[in-house]
Scaffold this motif. Structure first.
Motif, PDB file in Angstrom:
ATOM      1  N   ALA A 173       0.841  -1.208   0.000  1.00 48.14           N
ATOM      2  CA  ALA A 173       0.000   0.000   0.000  1.00 48.14           C
ATOM      3  C   ALA A 173       0.870   1.250   0.000  1.00 48.14           C
ATOM      4  N   ILE A 174       1.559   1.464  -1.115  1.00 46.75           N
ATOM      5  CA  ILE A 174       2.468   2.615  -1.208  1.00 46.75           C
ATOM      6  C   ILE A 174       1.894   3.659  -2.152  1.00 46.75           C
ATOM      7  N   TYR A 175       2.269   4.907  -1.940  1.00 46.99           N
ATOM      8  CA  TYR A 175       1.849   5.997  -2.825  1.00 46.99           C
ATOM      9  C   TYR A 175       2.790   6.144  -4.016  1.00 46.99           C
ATOM     10  N   ASN A 176       4.060   5.873  -3.765  1.00 46.04           N
ATOM     11  CA  ASN A 176       5.054   5.972  -4.824  1.00 46.04           C
ATOM     12  C   ASN A 176       6.330   5.276  -4.357  1.00 46.04           C
ATOM     13  N   LEU A 177       7.288   5.210  -5.233  1.00 39.92           N
ATOM     14  CA  LEU A 177       8.601   4.655  -4.884  1.00 39.92           C
ATOM     15  C   LEU A 177       9.640   5.537  -5.554  1.00 39.92           C
ATOM     16  N   GLN A 178      10.686   5.836  -4.819  1.00 39.19           N
ATOM     17  CA  GLN A 178      11.706   6.742  -5.321  1.00 39.19           C
ATOM     18  C   GLN A 178      13.057   6.034  -5.331  1.00 39.19           C
ATOM     19  N   TRP A 179      13.806   6.224  -6.406  1.00 41.84           N
ATOM     20  CA  TRP A 179      15.177   5.742  -6.498  1.00 41.84           C
ATOM     21  C   TRP A 179      16.124   6.931  -6.372  1.00 41.84           C
ATOM     22  N   PHE A 180      17.178   6.730  -5.564  1.00 39.23           N
ATOM     23  CA  PHE A 180      18.176   7.762  -5.329  1.00 39.23           C
ATOM     24  C   PHE A 180      19.562   7.227  -5.666  1.00 39.23           C
ATOM     25  N   ARG A 181      20.440   8.173  -5.891  1.00 41.49           N
ATOM     26  CA  ARG A 181      21.858   7.870  -6.043  1.00 41.49           C
ATOM     27  C   ARG A 181      22.602   8.637  -4.955  1.00 41.49           C
ATOM     28  N   GLN A 182      23.600   7.963  -4.346  1.00 40.29           N
ATOM     29  CA  GLN A 182      24.433   8.645  -3.356  1.00 40.29           C
ATOM     30  C   GLN A 182      25.891   8.381  -3.680  1.00 40.29           C
ATOM     31  N   ASP A 183      26.631   9.457  -3.928  1.00 33.63           N
ATOM     32  CA  ASP A 183      28.065   9.361  -4.129  1.00 33.63           C
ATOM     33  C   ASP A 183      28.760   9.459  -2.772  1.00 33.63           C
ATOM     34  N   PRO A 184      29.945   8.884  -2.642  1.00 30.17           N
ATOM     35  CA  PRO A 184      30.634   8.872  -1.338  1.00 30.17           C
ATOM     36  C   PRO A 184      30.753  10.260  -0.730  1.00 30.17           C
ATOM     37  N   GLY A 185      30.340  10.402   0.503  1.00 30.21           N
ATOM     38  CA  GLY A 185      30.453  11.677   1.205  1.00 30.21           C
ATOM     39  C   GLY A 185      29.468  12.736   0.749  1.00 30.21           C
ATOM     40  N   LYS A 186      28.501  12.351  -0.050  1.00 28.70           N
ATOM     41  CA  LYS A 186      27.540  13.321  -0.591  1.00 28.70           C
ATOM     42  C   LYS A 186      26.129  13.006  -0.128  1.00 28.70           C
ATOM     43  N   GLY A 187      25.217  13.928  -0.445  1.00 31.83           N
ATOM     44  CA  GLY A 187      23.808  13.695  -0.155  1.00 31.83           C
ATOM     45  C   GLY A 187      23.176  12.812  -1.209  1.00 31.83           C
ATOM     46  N   LEU A 188      21.850  12.776  -1.204  1.00 31.63           N
ATOM     47  CA  LEU A 188      21.107  11.929  -2.126  1.00 31.63           C
ATOM     48  C   LEU A 188      20.622  12.731  -3.323  1.00 31.63           C
ATOM     49  N   THR A 189      20.749  12.132  -4.489  1.00 31.32           N
ATOM     50  CA  THR A 189      20.220  12.728  -5.715  1.00 31.32           C
ATOM     51  C   THR A 189      19.049  11.879  -6.180  1.00 31.32           C
ATOM     52  N   SER A 190      17.901  12.506  -6.356  1.00 29.15           N
ATOM     53  CA  SER A 190      16.744  11.766  -6.827  1.00 29.15           C
ATOM     54  C   SER A 190      16.917  11.402  -8.290  1.00 29.15           C
ATOM     55  N   LEU A 191      16.700  10.125  -8.613  1.00 27.20           N
ATOM     56  CA  LEU A 191      16.837   9.656  -9.988  1.00 27.20           C
ATOM     57  C   LEU A 191      15.469   9.542 -10.656  1.00 27.20           C
ATOM     58  N   LEU A 192      14.574   8.820 -10.021  1.00 24.64           N
ATOM     59  CA  LEU A 192      13.255   8.566 -10.597  1.00 24.64           C
ATOM     60  C   LEU A 192      12.249   8.397  -9.476  1.00 24.64           C
ATOM     61  N   SER A 215      14.410   7.765 -17.542  1.00 24.11           N
ATOM     62  CA  SER A 215      15.181   8.994 -17.614  1.00 24.11           C
ATOM     63  C   SER A 215      16.541   8.641 -18.196  1.00 24.11           C
ATOM     64  N   GLY A 216      16.743   9.011 -19.458  1.00 30.63           N
ATOM     65  CA  GLY A 216      18.018   8.695 -20.099  1.00 30.63           C
ATOM     66  C   GLY A 216      18.268   7.196 -20.148  1.00 30.63           C
ATOM     67  N   ARG A 217      19.402   6.784 -19.582  1.00 31.10           N
ATOM     68  CA  ARG A 217      19.748   5.348 -19.591  1.00 31.10           C
ATOM     69  C   ARG A 217      19.108   4.579 -18.433  1.00 31.10           C
ATOM     70  N   LEU A 218      18.327   5.262 -17.637  1.00 28.02           N
ATOM     71  CA  LEU A 218      17.697   4.633 -16.478  1.00 28.02           C
ATOM     72  C   LEU A 218      16.227   4.342 -16.748  1.00 28.02           C
ATOM     73  N   ASN A 219      15.804   3.163 -16.287  1.00 29.20           N
ATOM     74  CA  ASN A 219      14.390   2.798 -16.371  1.00 29.20           C
ATOM     75  C   ASN A 219      14.018   2.107 -15.076  1.00 29.20           C
ATOM     76  N   ALA A 220      13.005   2.611 -14.411  1.00 28.75           N
ATOM     77  CA  ALA A 220      12.552   2.001 -13.172  1.00 28.75           C
ATOM     78  C   ALA A 220      11.158   1.431 -13.377  1.00 28.75           C
ATOM     79  N   SER A 221      10.949   0.229 -12.880  1.00 34.85           N
ATOM     80  CA  SER A 221       9.631  -0.397 -12.961  1.00 34.85           C
ATOM     81  C   SER A 221       9.093  -0.638 -11.566  1.00 34.85           C
TER      82      SER A 221
END
Lengths: 112, 115
Positions: A29-48, A59-65
């Motif tokens: 029972a979720i509203y959405n799902l988010q994928w993030f990227r985190q580089d070492p020592g950095k915050g989170l970047t939202s991907l999809l 988004s580009g070379r990324l596909n989330a299902s």
């Protein structure tokens, strides 16, 4: 209580390979799902972000299902590059516009 | 446009001291979240603000932790009498409701080290 699992914890692939990162969650029972990227020592970047009514986002070379009924999401990365090396996290909100429950992430290393 | 900003980026403090961590959300974002990431562990939710009120404080680990938000803008997370187990990266995120999207945008984090 929602639990999010990402297996394996780490993955190493040669450059150019297509790869799939998996995410599973216990409460469908979720509203959405988010994928993030985190580089070492950095915050989170939202991907999809995939809404619960959607099956996939690109988004580009990324596909989330998203398959809510089975409690699974996958992040597909096409033609991987060394610059894709990072930790990838998936997260789902608890309730509308509420706190995110995260998986522990998959640390990806793309070898030149 | 400007993203979520946090300050300081790094903070080293002695055990027992108080610290304040600041978060500036994206302008217009009504929701603000604090998370913590300890070394080798996943991200833990701490507190959620909707406007200036905090309907969910369930993640605050002890009464040494508190947070406030003023003017639907800046938020401050305060840790009193810091302990070594408080060492972590503290991440702030903000979001707004737009066509059903609840995407959260994260700041770069504050790395707190308690010696």
């Amino acid at each position: 209580k929602q639990e999010v699992t990402q297996i394996p914890a780490a993955l190493s692939v040669p450059e150019g390979e297509n790869l799939v990162l998996n995410c599973s969650f216990t409460d469908s029972a979720i509203y959405n799902l988010q994928w993030f990227r985190q580089d070492p020592g950095k915050g989170l970047t939202s991907l999809l972000l995939i809404q619960s009514s959607q099956r996939e986002q690109t988004s580009g070379r990324l596909n989330a299902s998203l398959d809510k009924s089975s409690g699974r999401s996958t992040l597909y990365i096409a033609a991987s590059q060394p610059g894709d090396s990072a930790t990838y996290l998936c997260a789902v909100p608890t309730g509308a516009n509420s706190k995110l429950t995260f998986g522990k992430g998959i640390t990806l290393s793309v070898r030149p | 446009g400007a993203g979520v900003s946090q300050s300081p980026s790094n903070k080293v403090t002695e055990k027992g001291k108080d610290v304040e961590l600041r978060c500036d959300p994206i302008s217009g974002h009504t929701a603000l979240y604090w998370y913590r990431q300890r070394l080798g562990q996943g991200l833990e939710f701490l507190i959620y603000f909707q406007g200036n009120s905090a309907p969910d404080k369930s993640g605050l680990p002890s009464d040494r932790f508190s947070a406030e938000r003023t003017g639907e803008s800046v938020s401050t997370l305060t840790i009193q009498r810091t302990q070594q187990e408080d060492s972590a990266v503290y991440l702030c995120a903000s979001s707004y409701i737009h066509g059903g999207t609840y995407e959260q945008y994260f700041g770069p984090g504050t790395r707190l080290t308690v010696t």
